[in-house]
Design an enzyme around this catalytic site. Structure first.
Site, PDB file in Angstrom:
ATOM      1  N   TRP A 127      -3.137   3.348  -5.965  1.00  0.00           N
ATOM      2  CA  TRP A 127      -4.229   4.351  -6.442  1.00  0.00           C
ATOM      3  C   TRP A 127      -4.235   4.807  -7.224  1.00  0.00           C
ATOM      4  CZ3 TRP A 127      -2.112   6.241  -2.342  1.00  0.00           C
ATOM      5  CH2 TRP A 127      -2.226   5.943  -0.678  1.00  0.00           C
ATOM      6  N   GLY A 128      -3.713   4.793  -8.552  1.00  0.00           N
ATOM      7  CA  GLY A 128      -4.003   5.232  -9.625  1.00  0.00           C
ATOM      8  C   GLY A 128      -3.011   6.352  -9.790  1.00  0.00           C
ATOM      9  N   ASP A 188     -10.346   3.002  -3.164  1.00  0.00           N
ATOM     10  CA  ASP A 188     -11.253   1.840  -2.942  1.00  0.00           C
ATOM     11  C   ASP A 188     -12.018   1.543  -3.332  1.00  0.00           C
ATOM     12  OD1 ASP A 188      -8.944   2.183  -1.533  1.00  0.00           O
ATOM     13  OD2 ASP A 188      -9.793   1.820   0.227  1.00  0.00           O
ATOM     14  N   ASP A 210       0.996  -1.412   0.550  1.00  0.00           N
ATOM     15  CA  ASP A 210       0.181  -0.216   0.018  1.00  0.00           C
ATOM     16  C   ASP A 210       1.109   1.303  -0.022  1.00  0.00           C
ATOM     17  OD1 ASP A 210      -2.401   0.995   0.064  1.00  0.00           O
ATOM     18  OD2 ASP A 210      -3.024   0.155   1.527  1.00  0.00           O
TER      19      ASP A 210
HETATM   20  C1  GLA Z   1      -5.933   0.942   1.081  1.00  0.00           C
HETATM   21  C2  GLA Z   1      -6.007   0.490   0.682  1.00  0.00           C
HETATM   22  C3  GLA Z   1      -7.418  -1.235   0.719  1.00  0.00           C
HETATM   23  C4  GLA Z   1      -6.413  -1.396   2.189  1.00  0.00           C
HETATM   24  C5  GLA Z   1      -7.016  -0.202   2.987  1.00  0.00           C
HETATM   25  C6  GLA Z   1      -5.904  -1.074   4.065  1.00  0.00           C
HETATM   26  O1  GLA Z   1      -7.384   1.948   1.782  1.00  0.00           O
HETATM   27  O2  GLA Z   1      -6.548   0.480  -0.789  1.00  0.00           O
HETATM   28  O3  GLA Z   1      -6.926  -2.147  -0.504  1.00  0.00           O
HETATM   29  O4  GLA Z   1      -5.858  -1.862   1.812  1.00  0.00           O
HETATM   30  O5  GLA Z   1      -5.646   0.599   2.438  1.00  0.00           O
HETATM   31  O6  GLA Z   1      -5.828   0.035   5.359  1.00  0.00           O
END
Ligand code: GLA
Length: 641
Positions: free
Chosen positions: A260-261, A281, A194
């Protein structure tokens, strides 16, 4: 994830995303020089998209051994494991602390009792169990010192404990040690990395000001791509790549990037990992599905065996995708299959009703996702609330999805041409949900219900009898350098928002940077391909000063018609098109300007493994110079034009 901070503007040099990074990676000064080398990521085990289960959507940080093993057992008992769902991924929430001074990570002992082995904390008993069940095990970490739940989890009782240093459970400064622990010692097969640690801990952030967390200058900025420090983020992933090479006894790993892009990861995620998240997400809401789908749907050339786009996990089982919404749940599954997205269910499988398990278990739709050719679907029609997506399969058949995004039924004219099939020969469609067959010639009418995706396997007679257009095989085409020097966010009309931000703040702005990226059957800006007044229904659209790598699967001839696309703003600069085979010059065009007719090029590629297509222009920094490799195709015969 609404917490945002201002970051210092970085010098322009730090922002030039791909050209310099790629040049540096290959030790070359000219990023357009042929390398005879496929540069997208192929380490790890991701020849097809991974399938399995992840703890995050159902449980957040509230995870424990019973929940994880419960869902694992259900994967096996329901027959889903036998259908390919093998990864059982522990997401955020497992870490107790980083033990000091040795820095070894510890697992939450109450939640994972089997991890307490004498004085040692280890996931080995759990991964052994999962492996004995025929499954694979995944773990979660962060690029920075701290994870996303630490950044955004408020007073979550499941967060790591101890002093500030003990609570630094992310990879930053511990890459080798942690990767060795996860893969060498604990026996994991998958890691999701992440990015919140590189995003949320600026000196001015409330977390840091509270004194609870150490500052780390953010290198990821989700509000604007120009404030991300792309080389710094890439440098972190490079360390992880190297550590995975060193510390992996069985070579069985899969690396999932989760930024996330942001940071123009569209252009480079494929070079650093097996999966790359294209959006923030997913939530169990229809509009969120649309956002996440859109973030990956125009990136067909950036996904290949070994390097897939990841629009996030499946949220089937909750909200708009629960057992009362089977149409939406089937759409979600069909669309993720067409995108070659990972099929990772986020549901609590111990409570998932049979009607939804049947969706996960649709072997015909799974087969579309797992097709060995690895071609992400290409958008064949895109207007109104309707999209038609077509995916070339290894067998020669096609998968077709007809997707109604909206709220009223649509009568759709599906044509043989959408599939690049001949209009004078029958086309057979097999509906992959109802299993019924139908045959038509030229065109047929389909009624598609609101939010429905009708998905078919199609068999017909190809217009191009003797080979494949490059736009039919995006899994074998890699925009190594896509010519985007100033990445911008994609234009978006609709934006969803998050449950946890509500309508506070300024809303989630589009962050998926790189408008102007390479496209199949479209210009980089989403228009129909056209050179000198002649339209091309097949071809690759890309900006000038680009280099495409094309894997050649035993074809003998490459043909195309090239030129500056009619949509170009730059009408001054000429572009030269060059074809290389395994690094050697095969063919070269004249210098072509806007408005001039396309020039036909052909090359003998018998025995060539990697073809490279270079479009070079003196208008070096002008992203408004789209070019077209019209009708670009690989053919079996040696002599055809
Ligand atoms: C981010 C990621 C999610 C998840 C959370 C965990 O938001 O994008 O997919 O792994 O963290 O805290």
């Amino acid at each position: 994830m609404q917490e945002r901070q201002k970051t210092r503007r970085l010098p322009r040099l730090a922002l030039i995303p791909l050209l310099l990074a790629t040049a540096a990676a290959h030790g070359a000064t000219d990023p357009l020089a042929p390398t005879a080398h496929w540069s997208a990521y192929t380490a790890g085990r991701a020849a097809t998209p991974p399938m399995g289960w992840s703890s995050w959507n159902a449980f957040g940080t509230n995870i424990d051994e019973a929940k994880i093993l419960g869902s694992a057992q259900r994967l096996v008992d329901s027959g889903l494991a036998a259908k390919g769902y093998r990864y059982v991924n522990i997401d955020d929430g497992w870490a107790q602390r980083r033990h000091m001074p040795d820095g070894r990570l510890e697992i939450r002992p109450q939640q994972f009792p089997s991890s307490v082995q004498g004085g040692k904390s280890t996931f080995r008993p759990l991964t052994d169990k999962l492996h004995a069940m025929g499954l694979k095990a995944g773990i979660y970490s962060d690029l920075g010192r701290n994870t996303c739940s630490q950044a955004y989890g408020g007073d979550d009782p499941n967060l790591p404990k101890g002093n500030m240093f003990e609570r630094e459970v992310g990879l930053y400064g511990h890459v080798d040690q942690d990767i060795d622990l996860f893969f060498g010692d604990w026996g994991f097969d998958f890691i999701k990395v992440d990015g919140c640690g590189l995003r949320a801990y600026g000196a001015a952030s409330p977390k840091v000001r509270s004194g609870a967390y150490r500052a780390l200058t953010p290198s990821l900025d989700l509000e604007t791509v120009t404030r991300s420090n792309i080389p710094a983020v890439q440098a972190e992933f490079k360390q992880i790549n190297a550590a995975l090479k060193r510390n992996n006894p069985d070579g069985d790993f899969l690396l999932s990037l989760c930024v996330w892009g942001s940071a123009d990861v569209r252009a480079w995620g494929k070079d650093f990992g097996n999966l790359s998240r294209t959006s923030d997400d997913i939530r169990p809401s229809w509009t969120r599905l649309l956002s996440n789908f859109d973030s990956a749907a125009t990136r067909e050339l950036y996904a290949h065996p070994g390097s897939w786009n990841d629009p996030d996990m499946l949220f089937i089982g909750a909200g708009d995708f629960d057992a009362n919404h089977l149409v939406e749940a089937r759409s979600h599954f069909s669309l993720w299959a067409m995108l070659n997205a990972p099929l990772l269910t986020g549901a609590d499988l111990t409570k998932t009703p049979q009607s939804l398990l049947d969706i996960f278990g649709n072997a015909d739709v799974i087969a579309i996702n797992q097709d060995p050719a690895g071609n992400q679907a290409v958008i064949a029609y895109d207007a109104r609330d309707l999209q038609i997506l077509v995916k070339q399969l290894a067998s020669g058949d096609k998968a077709v999805a007809v997707f109604n995004r909206g709220f009223t039924p649509i009568d759709v004219d599906l044509t043989a041409a959408h599939m690049k099939y001949r209009a004078d020969a029958p086309v057979t469609l097999t509906d992959l949900w109802s299993k019924s067959d139908m045959t038509f010639t030229n065109e047929t009418k389909l009624r598609v219900a609101p939010r429905e995706t009708r998905i078919f396997r199609a068999h017909g007679t190809r217009v191009l009898a003797d080979g494949l257009y490059l736009s039919e095989q995006p899994g074998s085409v890699n925009p190594a350098v896509d010519g985007v020097t100033r990445p911008q966010v994609d234009p978006t009309i609709f934006r969803s928002s998050f449950a946890w931000t509500g309508t506070k703040g300024a809303g989630e702005r589009p962050m998926y940077a790189g408008w102007g990226g390479a496209r199949a059957d479209s210009t980089p800006y989403g228009q129909v391909l056209q050179i000198g007044g002649t339209a091309f229904t097949s071809g690759i659209g890309i900006l000038a000063n680009s280099r495409l790598e094309v894997r050649n699967h035993d074809y003998r001839r490459f043909t195309t018609s090239v030129g500056v696309d009619d949509s170009a703003l730059d009408r001054k600069h000429a572009v030269t098109f060059t074809i290389y085979g395994d690094g050697k010059l095969l063919a070269k065009s004249r210098a072509l300007r806007w408005g001039q007719p396309a020039q036909a090029l052909a090359a003998d590629v018998a025995g060539v493994k990697l073809i490279e297509l270079v479009a070079r222009s003196a208008g070096a920094d002008d992203e408004q110079l789209p070019v077209t490799w019209g009708d670009a195709a690989l053919l079996s015969g040696a002599q055809q034009k």
